[in-house]
Design a protein around this motif. Structure first.
Motif, PDB file in Angstrom:
ATOM      1  N   ARG A 258      -1.373  17.701  14.173  1.00  0.00           N
ATOM      2  CA  ARG A 258      -1.036  16.675  15.166  1.00  0.00           C
ATOM      3  C   ARG A 258      -0.603  17.303  16.489  1.00  0.00           C
ATOM      4  NH1 ARG A 258       0.155  11.435  13.385  1.00  0.00           N
ATOM      5  NH2 ARG A 258       0.521  11.053  15.601  1.00  0.00           N
ATOM      6  N   ARG A 259       0.167  18.376  16.423  1.00  0.00           N
ATOM      7  CA  ARG A 259       0.616  19.046  17.650  1.00  0.00           C
ATOM      8  C   ARG A 259      -0.567  19.559  18.459  1.00  0.00           C
ATOM      9  NH1 ARG A 259       4.678  21.187  14.321  1.00  0.00           N
ATOM     10  NH2 ARG A 259       3.518  23.136  14.072  1.00  0.00           N
ATOM     11  N   MET A 260      -1.618  19.993  17.776  1.00  0.00           N
ATOM     12  CA  MET A 260      -2.771  20.578  18.446  1.00  0.00           C
ATOM     13  C   MET A 260      -3.890  19.574  18.708  1.00  0.00           C
ATOM     14  SD  MET A 260      -2.158  23.622  19.254  1.00  0.00           S
ATOM     15  CE  MET A 260      -0.695  24.615  19.012  1.00  0.00           C
ATOM     16  N   GLY A 261      -3.660  18.324  18.378  1.00  0.00           N
ATOM     17  CA  GLY A 261      -4.674  17.305  18.621  1.00  0.00           C
ATOM     18  C   GLY A 261      -5.853  17.377  17.664  1.00  0.00           C
ATOM     19  N   VAL A 262      -5.653  17.983  16.484  1.00  0.00           N
ATOM     20  CA  VAL A 262      -6.707  18.084  15.479  1.00  0.00           C
ATOM     21  C   VAL A 262      -6.731  16.793  14.659  1.00  0.00           C
ATOM     22  CG1 VAL A 262      -7.475  19.305  13.403  1.00  0.00           C
ATOM     23  CG2 VAL A 262      -6.513  20.585  15.337  1.00  0.00           C
ATOM     24  N   PRO A 263      -7.873  16.140  14.502  1.00  0.00           N
ATOM     25  CA  PRO A 263      -7.940  14.945  13.649  1.00  0.00           C
ATOM     26  C   PRO A 263      -7.496  15.284  12.230  1.00  0.00           C
ATOM     27  CG  PRO A 263      -9.944  15.167  14.956  1.00  0.00           C
ATOM     28  CD  PRO A 263      -9.175  16.442  15.128  1.00  0.00           C
ATOM     29  N   VAL A 264      -6.547  14.520  11.695  1.00  0.00           N
ATOM     30  CA  VAL A 264      -6.017  14.827  10.370  1.00  0.00           C
ATOM     31  C   VAL A 264      -5.718  13.543   9.620  1.00  0.00           C
ATOM     32  CG1 VAL A 264      -3.658  15.043  11.282  1.00  0.00           C
ATOM     33  CG2 VAL A 264      -4.239  16.126   9.098  1.00  0.00           C
ATOM     34  N   GLU A 265      -6.043  13.539   8.335  1.00  0.00           N
ATOM     35  CA  GLU A 265      -5.699  12.430   7.454  1.00  0.00           C
ATOM     36  C   GLU A 265      -4.943  12.986   6.267  1.00  0.00           C
ATOM     37  OE1 GLU A 265      -7.809   8.848   4.865  1.00  0.00           O
ATOM     38  OE2 GLU A 265      -8.669   9.526   6.763  1.00  0.00           O
ATOM     39  N   GLN A 266      -3.808  12.358   5.953  1.00  0.00           N
ATOM     40  CA  GLN A 266      -2.957  12.833   4.867  1.00  0.00           C
ATOM     41  C   GLN A 266      -2.802  11.735   3.819  1.00  0.00           C
ATOM     42  OE1 GLN A 266       1.010  13.888   6.088  1.00  0.00           O
ATOM     43  NE2 GLN A 266       1.482  14.957   4.186  1.00  0.00           N
ATOM     44  N   ILE A 267      -3.097  12.086   2.559  1.00  0.00           N
ATOM     45  CA  ILE A 267      -2.939  11.163   1.442  1.00  0.00           C
ATOM     46  C   ILE A 267      -1.720  11.606   0.635  1.00  0.00           C
ATOM     47  CG2 ILE A 267      -3.988  10.189  -0.628  1.00  0.00           C
ATOM     48  CD1 ILE A 267      -5.427   9.440   1.969  1.00  0.00           C
ATOM     49  N   LYS A 268      -0.719  10.732   0.576  1.00  0.00           N
ATOM     50  CA  LYS A 268       0.471  11.035  -0.215  1.00  0.00           C
ATOM     51  C   LYS A 268       0.358  10.344  -1.570  1.00  0.00           C
ATOM     52  CE  LYS A 268       3.634  11.891   3.642  1.00  0.00           C
ATOM     53  NZ  LYS A 268       4.968  11.622   4.218  1.00  0.00           N
ATOM     54  N   ILE A 269       0.575  11.111  -2.624  1.00  0.00           N
ATOM     55  CA  ILE A 269       0.430  10.633  -3.992  1.00  0.00           C
ATOM     56  C   ILE A 269       1.809  10.616  -4.644  1.00  0.00           C
ATOM     57  CG2 ILE A 269      -0.642  11.127  -6.233  1.00  0.00           C
ATOM     58  CD1 ILE A 269      -2.822  12.677  -4.568  1.00  0.00           C
ATOM     59  N   THR A 270       2.178   9.497  -5.243  1.00  0.00           N
ATOM     60  CA  THR A 270       3.535   9.379  -5.793  1.00  0.00           C
ATOM     61  C   THR A 270       3.769  10.303  -6.971  1.00  0.00           C
ATOM     62  OG1 THR A 270       2.805   7.495  -7.142  1.00  0.00           O
ATOM     63  CG2 THR A 270       3.837   7.012  -4.999  1.00  0.00           C
ATOM     64  N   ARG A 271       2.806  10.381  -7.897  1.00  0.00           N
ATOM     65  CA  ARG A 271       2.952  11.211  -9.089  1.00  0.00           C
ATOM     66  C   ARG A 271       1.629  11.900  -9.410  1.00  0.00           C
ATOM     67  NH1 ARG A 271       3.062   8.460 -13.241  1.00  0.00           N
ATOM     68  NH2 ARG A 271       2.835   6.363 -12.366  1.00  0.00           N
ATOM     69  N   GLY A 272       1.745  13.096  -9.944  1.00  0.00           N
ATOM     70  CA  GLY A 272       0.543  13.843 -10.300  1.00  0.00           C
ATOM     71  C   GLY A 272       0.804  15.305 -10.534  1.00  0.00           C
ATOM     72  N   GLY A 273       1.976  15.775 -10.058  1.00  0.00           N
ATOM     73  CA  GLY A 273       2.302  17.183 -10.238  1.00  0.00           C
ATOM     74  C   GLY A 273       1.350  18.084  -9.472  1.00  0.00           C
ATOM     75  N   HIS A 274       1.007  19.196 -10.085  1.00  0.00           N
ATOM     76  CA  HIS A 274       0.150  20.195  -9.445  1.00  0.00           C
ATOM     77  C   HIS A 274      -1.062  20.463 -10.334  1.00  0.00           C
ATOM     78  CE1 HIS A 274      -0.470  23.473  -6.546  1.00  0.00           C
ATOM     79  NE2 HIS A 274      -0.910  24.196  -7.569  1.00  0.00           N
ATOM     80  N   GLY A 275      -2.187  20.728  -9.704  1.00  0.00           N
ATOM     81  CA  GLY A 275      -3.369  21.126 -10.446  1.00  0.00           C
ATOM     82  C   GLY A 275      -4.102  19.991 -11.123  1.00  0.00           C
ATOM     83  N   PHE A 276      -4.031  18.788 -10.558  1.00  0.00           N
ATOM     84  CA  PHE A 276      -4.642  17.631 -11.213  1.00  0.00           C
ATOM     85  C   PHE A 276      -6.138  17.498 -10.970  1.00  0.00           C
ATOM     86  CE2 PHE A 276      -2.245  16.129  -7.431  1.00  0.00           C
ATOM     87  CZ  PHE A 276      -3.304  15.769  -6.606  1.00  0.00           C
ATOM     88  N   GLY A 277      -6.726  18.331 -10.117  1.00  0.00           N
ATOM     89  CA  GLY A 277      -8.166  18.261  -9.876  1.00  0.00           C
ATOM     90  C   GLY A 277      -8.581  16.904  -9.338  1.00  0.00           C
ATOM     91  N   LEU A 278      -9.552  16.279  -9.980  1.00  0.00           N
ATOM     92  CA  LEU A 278      -9.973  14.934  -9.565  1.00  0.00           C
ATOM     93  C   LEU A 278      -8.932  13.877  -9.903  1.00  0.00           C
ATOM     94  CD1 LEU A 278     -13.765  14.861 -10.518  1.00  0.00           C
ATOM     95  CD2 LEU A 278     -12.797  14.827  -8.213  1.00  0.00           C
ATOM     96  N   GLY A 279      -8.020  14.191 -10.799  1.00  0.00           N
ATOM     97  CA  GLY A 279      -7.020  13.218 -11.202  1.00  0.00           C
ATOM     98  C   GLY A 279      -7.510  12.368 -12.355  1.00  0.00           C
ATOM     99  N   ARG A 280      -6.619  12.130 -13.337  1.00  0.00           N
ATOM    100  CA  ARG A 280      -6.995  11.315 -14.488  1.00  0.00           C
ATOM    101  C   ARG A 280      -7.120   9.853 -14.083  1.00  0.00           C
ATOM    102  NH1 ARG A 280      -3.793   9.025 -18.356  1.00  0.00           N
ATOM    103  NH2 ARG A 280      -1.969  10.146 -17.561  1.00  0.00           N
ATOM    104  N   ALA A 281      -8.188   9.198 -14.524  1.00  0.00           N
ATOM    105  CA  ALA A 281      -8.444   7.801 -14.161  1.00  0.00           C
ATOM    106  C   ALA A 281      -7.234   6.936 -14.477  1.00  0.00           C
ATOM    107  CB  ALA A 281      -9.670   7.290 -14.903  1.00  0.00           C
ATOM    108  N   GLY A 282      -6.886   6.066 -13.541  1.00  0.00           N
ATOM    109  CA  GLY A 282      -5.773   5.150 -13.729  1.00  0.00           C
ATOM    110  C   GLY A 282      -4.432   5.696 -13.307  1.00  0.00           C
TER     111      GLY A 282
END
Length: 300
Positions: A258-282
């Motif tokens: 944002r400081r450098m004017g680079v287009p950025v999109e951030q997705i915040k996930i409530t739960r999932g820990g680390h290393g979830f890959g595609l994420g378990r369905a549901g």
């Protein structure tokens, strides 16, 4: 000219990939280097590729890209670097499933098997970055657009590579190295971004800068410090309960963009820990992939 040894190693990697990852279609294994990688010179591991029960790779003797081709290509390619703290590469849990998922959406996927610093390469911590730069050049020589996608330590690798295309990590090997290793976009999923305090507990930190690193060395290997206005459009996703890579990593990267004017999109996930890959369905972790697909479609 590809050496016989590397051709044999590439063929062996292909068979292991298809067996360990339950991928029965024939995929191409393309060695990165015409012979010995730079920073090799007799250093590095020997013997066979090591593949764990979960499909994690180590003992990377012959770095390469594995190409997954869709039935109906859309003209864009994604280079994937899975994580593993620079100790192994999570092919089975991250790279291969994501490659197939991208294929279903028309993207040609390239999965990078990069050298690991602790495996006694003379290039040390530069080895994975040499491989990443070479892989970007190689994919760009074959594709119209090249997007980077990195997970965990692979996010650090792809982030640094995107931020520093002019960083000379090896002497030119052939005409391929005349291609600038620039990316059209970069997506970083639960990435390690910063190696600076207080975020010094990661395996990425210990493998790249070591236990007794100076603040200057930590800063020199932190992605956010190289974000400029020319950094490619960026997609970020991470879970709030990630105990491996502190969620502040994606916030730090978001703020730098944002400081450098680079287009950025951030997705915040409530739960999932680390290393979830595609994420378990549901689960909350399963939302990032479709958001990324929509975002990436706008950059084709």
């Amino acid at each position: 000219m590809i050496s016989r040894r590397r051709l044999i190693m590439g063929t062996g990697a292909a068979m292991l990939a298809m067996t360990a990852g339950k991928l029965f279609a024939r995929e191409d294994i393309i060695p990165l280097w015409p012979d010995e990688p730079p920073g090799g010179g007799g250093g590095g591991p020997g013997g066979n590729l090591h593949v764990s029960a979960s499909g994690a790779w180590s003992n990377i003797v012959s770095p390469a890209i594995q190409r997954f081709q869709p039935q109906e290509p859309n003209g864009s390619a994604v280079l994937i670097a899975a994580g593993g703290g620079y100790r192994w590469i999570g092919m089975g849990g991250e790279a291969w499933p994501v490659a197939r998922w991208l294929n279903a959406r028309g993207y040609t996927a390239y999965v990078l098997s990069y050298r690991l610093p602790h495996e006694k390469w003379h290039a040390g911590r530069l080895a994975p970055f040499q491989d990443a730069q070479r892989a970007i050049r190689l994919v760009r020589s074959m594709e119209r657009k090249v997007h980077l996608l990195g997970f965990s330590a692979g996010g650090h690798l792809m982030g640094m590579s995107a931020a520093r295309p002019g960083f000379v990590t090896y002497a030119p090997q052939d005409t391929l190295d005349q291609i600038a290793p620039v990316a059209d976009s970069v997506a970083l999923i639960y990435p390690v971004i910063t190696l600076e305090a207080p975020y010094t507990h990661t395996r990425t930190h210990s493998e790249i800068v070591g236990k007794n690193a100076s603040p200057a060395d930590e800063a020199g290997w932190s992605v956010e410090n190289y974000v400029t206005r020319s950094f490619p459009p960026t997609f970020l996703a991470q879970a709030d309960d990630d105990r491996t890579s502190n969620p502040h990593n994606t916030q730090i990267m978001h703020d730098a963009c944002r400081r450098m004017g680079v287009p950025v999109e951030q997705i915040k996930i409530t739960r999932g820990g680390h290393g979830f890959g595609l994420g378990r369905a549901g689960t909350p972790a399963a939302i990032w992939d479709e958001a990324y697909a929509i975002w990436l479609a706008g950059r084709r």
